[in-house]
Design an enzyme around this catalytic site. Structure first.
Site, PDB file in Angstrom:
ATOM      1  N   ARG A  56       0.854  -1.198   0.000  1.00 20.80           N
ATOM      2  CA  ARG A  56       0.000   0.000   0.000  1.00 20.80           C
ATOM      3  C   ARG A  56       0.886   1.243   0.000  1.00 20.80           C
ATOM      4  O   ARG A  56       0.612   2.230  -0.686  1.00 20.80           O
ATOM      5  CB  ARG A  56      -0.959   0.017   1.206  1.00 20.80           C
ATOM      6  CG  ARG A  56      -1.686   1.349   1.333  1.00 20.80           C
ATOM      7  CD  ARG A  56      -2.884   1.346   2.274  1.00 20.80           C
ATOM      8  NE  ARG A  56      -2.777   0.476   3.416  1.00 20.80           N
ATOM      9  CZ  ARG A  56      -2.020   0.702   4.499  1.00 20.80           C
ATOM     10  NH1 ARG A  56      -1.271   1.792   4.573  1.00 20.80           N
ATOM     11  NH2 ARG A  56      -1.993  -0.168   5.484  1.00 20.80           N
ATOM     12  N   TYR A 109     -16.948  16.220 -15.633  1.00 25.89           N
ATOM     13  CA  TYR A 109     -17.333  14.812 -15.551  1.00 25.89           C
ATOM     14  C   TYR A 109     -18.361  14.650 -14.422  1.00 25.89           C
ATOM     15  O   TYR A 109     -18.152  15.142 -13.312  1.00 25.89           O
ATOM     16  CB  TYR A 109     -16.093  13.952 -15.299  1.00 25.89           C
ATOM     17  CG  TYR A 109     -16.458  12.530 -14.960  1.00 25.89           C
ATOM     18  CD1 TYR A 109     -17.275  11.783 -15.814  1.00 25.89           C
ATOM     19  CD2 TYR A 109     -16.032  11.930 -13.788  1.00 25.89           C
ATOM     20  CE1 TYR A 109     -17.643  10.486 -15.496  1.00 25.89           C
ATOM     21  CE2 TYR A 109     -16.392  10.625 -13.468  1.00 25.89           C
ATOM     22  CZ  TYR A 109     -17.210   9.919 -14.335  1.00 25.89           C
ATOM     23  OH  TYR A 109     -17.581   8.637 -14.015  1.00 25.89           O
ATOM     24  N   ASP A 182      -7.653  18.959 -14.175  1.00 27.37           N
ATOM     25  CA  ASP A 182      -7.921  17.592 -14.632  1.00 27.37           C
ATOM     26  C   ASP A 182      -7.508  17.541 -16.103  1.00 27.37           C
ATOM     27  O   ASP A 182      -8.157  18.141 -16.963  1.00 27.37           O
ATOM     28  CB  ASP A 182      -9.409  17.269 -14.442  1.00 27.37           C
ATOM     29  CG  ASP A 182      -9.742  15.833 -14.828  1.00 27.37           C
ATOM     30  OD1 ASP A 182      -9.063  15.288 -15.722  1.00 27.37           O
ATOM     31  OD2 ASP A 182     -10.690  15.266 -14.253  1.00 27.37           O
ATOM     32  N   LYS A 207      -8.266   6.551 -19.183  1.00 23.49           N
ATOM     33  CA  LYS A 207      -8.548   7.096 -20.503  1.00 23.49           C
ATOM     34  C   LYS A 207      -7.298   7.037 -21.399  1.00 23.49           C
ATOM     35  O   LYS A 207      -6.794   5.973 -21.636  1.00 23.49           O
ATOM     36  CB  LYS A 207      -9.117   8.506 -20.340  1.00 23.49           C
ATOM     37  CG  LYS A 207     -10.266   8.602 -19.301  1.00 23.49           C
ATOM     38  CD  LYS A 207     -11.439   7.732 -19.668  1.00 23.49           C
ATOM     39  CE  LYS A 207     -12.598   7.645 -18.688  1.00 23.49           C
ATOM     40  NZ  LYS A 207     -12.516   8.048 -17.335  1.00 23.49           N
TER      41      LYS A 207
HETATM   42  C1  LIG Z   1     -12.409  14.159 -16.977  1.00 21.93           C
HETATM   43  C2  LIG Z   1     -12.548  12.998 -16.044  1.00 21.93           C
HETATM   44  N1  LIG Z   1     -12.013  13.082 -14.813  1.00 21.93           N
HETATM   45  C3  LIG Z   1     -12.124  12.069 -13.906  1.00 21.93           C
HETATM   46  C4  LIG Z   1     -12.813  10.916 -14.223  1.00 21.93           C
HETATM   47  C5  LIG Z   1     -12.956   9.834 -13.188  1.00 21.93           C
HETATM   48  O1  LIG Z   1     -12.055   8.806 -13.460  1.00 21.93           O
HETATM   49  P1  LIG Z   1     -12.330   7.251 -13.131  1.00 21.93           P
HETATM   50  O2  LIG Z   1     -13.531   6.834 -13.937  1.00 21.93           O
HETATM   51  O3  LIG Z   1     -11.054   6.603 -13.556  1.00 21.93           O
HETATM   52  O4  LIG Z   1     -12.584   7.160 -11.675  1.00 21.93           O
HETATM   53  C6  LIG Z   1     -13.376  10.779 -15.498  1.00 21.93           C
HETATM   54  C7  LIG Z   1     -14.097   9.553 -15.859  1.00 21.93           C
HETATM   55  O5  LIG Z   1     -14.742   9.472 -16.889  1.00 21.93           O
HETATM   56  C8  LIG Z   1     -13.237  11.848 -16.426  1.00 21.93           C
HETATM   57  O6  LIG Z   1     -13.778  11.799 -17.659  1.00 21.93           O
END
Ligand SMILES: Cc1ncc(COP(=O)(O)O)c(C=O)c1O
Length: 387
Positions: A56, A109, A182, A207
């Site tokens: 961890r 998101y 992000d 992604k």
């Molecule tokens: C722009 C963005 N940030 C964060 C996330 C969250 O990531 P995760 O699905 O890997 O938890 C997503 C998921 O689609 C996303 O599109």
């Protein structure tokens, strides 16, 4: 090579392939092994070999991924998590306390919004949405003395709004807040927010970083060692870490990020060109279009305009759902950033959790994650689906 040397000497693709790992001293293994171990033998109490104590806290496969991500984002340290949301939650708990406030994007998101609205708010963290494309609106949303973070996506999910990272960093810093970007949609190949003044980069590595739709993961990258200490403490204390198999897959994906992103962008440009001329399409949203309000800023801070294309269809929600159902090469599925093309209806799928809020998305909106298949096949599929 040290992180510093990678930053100053190597190009992006060289860093993607080499940073974070040296061929194994014992075997010469060119690719990092998957260290499927939870614990490590100590040479006497406290006699750790290379600092590894318990997986961890640290695992060598994860260390390789974290070193690689730090080099690609030109950060000082990176931290890998079990998902993008696990990374986000850890960051919030590392940097905020109850009573604080965060400015969040008014287009984001859906899961990120849900985290702030349903989880962090109950803990005592307030949030206000503001458009990332309007630095003055972001400034106005800041609560002096309370706002700890200005959190943006650029491009945003799913409306592809563009925030000026340098301007937003100045707005955040003026108020004594940190700028979190992000960078999931751009990927570190197209944009490196830390070099533009951001304090923390967030990724859903699920992604483009992973890139093959075979692993869920997240990451945080910071450029300040003090922040790194806080995030590292919380990564271990909360424990939502990337496992060694997931870290290995993500690292494998990162090695080809540059070539994949260029093909994603080539294909997206072909798709945009087709959609803008199609009579059943009411509006195409892509930062590469000169009429996109963020076109000039995107051109300045991104290498290219990315692989995500959103569009609105003439005929409303029913027509949008019909197009999603008829596509064949574009698979109807959530997520994005993989080699295969995906189509989705944000209102009913990825963004269902923002219905009825300031972040609600138009019901005639379709989001495409344009993959790296043969472009002609993608165009033919959309032509068929649009009828
Ligand atoms: C722009 C963005 N940030 C964060 C996330 C969250 O990531 P995760 O699905 O890997 O938890 C997503 C998921 O689609 C996303 O599109």
């Amino acid at each position: 090579m040290t992180q510093q040397e990678h930053r100053s000497k190597s190009g992006f693709e060289t860093r993607a392939i080499h940073a974070g790992y040296q061929p194994d001293a014992t075997t010469g293994s060119v690719i990092p092994p998957i260290y499927a171990t939870s614990t490590y033998k100590q040479d006497g109490v406290g006699g750790l070999r290379g600092g590894y104590e318990y997986s961890r806290s640290a695992n060598p496969t994860r260390t390789a991924l974290e070193g690689n991500l730090a080099a690609l984002e030109e950060g000082e340290r990176a931290f890998a998590f079990a998902s993008g949301l696990a990374a986000e939650h850890t960051l919030i708990r590392a940097l905020c306390t109850p009573g604080d406030h965060v400015v969040i994007p008014d287009d984001a998101y859906g899961g990120t919004f849900r985290l702030f609205d349903k989880v962090e708010q109950a803990w005592g963290l307030a949030h206000s949405p503001a458009p990332v494309s309007d630095a003055d609106a972001v400034r106005a949303a800041i609560r002096p003395g309370e706002t700890r973070l200005v959190w943006v996506e650029t491009p945003t999910n799913p409306l592809l709004n563009i925030g000026d990272i340098e301007a937003l960093a100045a707005v955040a810093h003026e108020a004594g807040a940190l700028l979190v970007v992000d960078n999931t949609f751009a990927s570190p190949y197209l944009q490196q927010p830390l070099t533009l003044g951001a304090d923390v980069v967030v990724h859903s590595t699920t992604k483009y970083c992973g890139g093959h739709s075979d692993v869920v993961g997240g990451a945080l990258v910071v450029r300040d060692l003090g922040l790194a200490e806080q995030v590292g403490f919380h990564q271990n204390a909360i424990g939502a870490v990337a496992g060694p198999f997931d870290a290995w897959l993500t690292l494998r994906g990162l090695k080809t990020l540059g070539v994949r992103m260029d093909r994603h962008c080539d294909n997206a440009e072909r798709v945009v060109d087709f959609l803008t001329r199609h009579p059943a399409v009411a509006e195409v949203i892509y930062p590469g279009l000169s009429e996109h309000p963020g076109h000039e800023i995107a051109g300045r801070q991104m290498k290219r305009y990315g692989g995500i294309v959103s569009f609105r269809v003439a005929g409303g929600e029913t027509r949008a759902l019909d197009v999603c159902a008829r596509a064949e090469v574009f698979t109807l599925a959530e997520s994005l950033g993989g080699i295969e093309s995906l189509i989705e209806h944000p209102g009913r799928m990825t963004h269902a959790s923002v219905a009825g809020t300031d972040l609600e998305v138009p019901s005639d909106l379709i989001r495409l994650s344009v993959g790296i298949e043969t472009a002609d096949d993608l165009i033919a599929d959309l032509d068929r689906a649009l009828g």
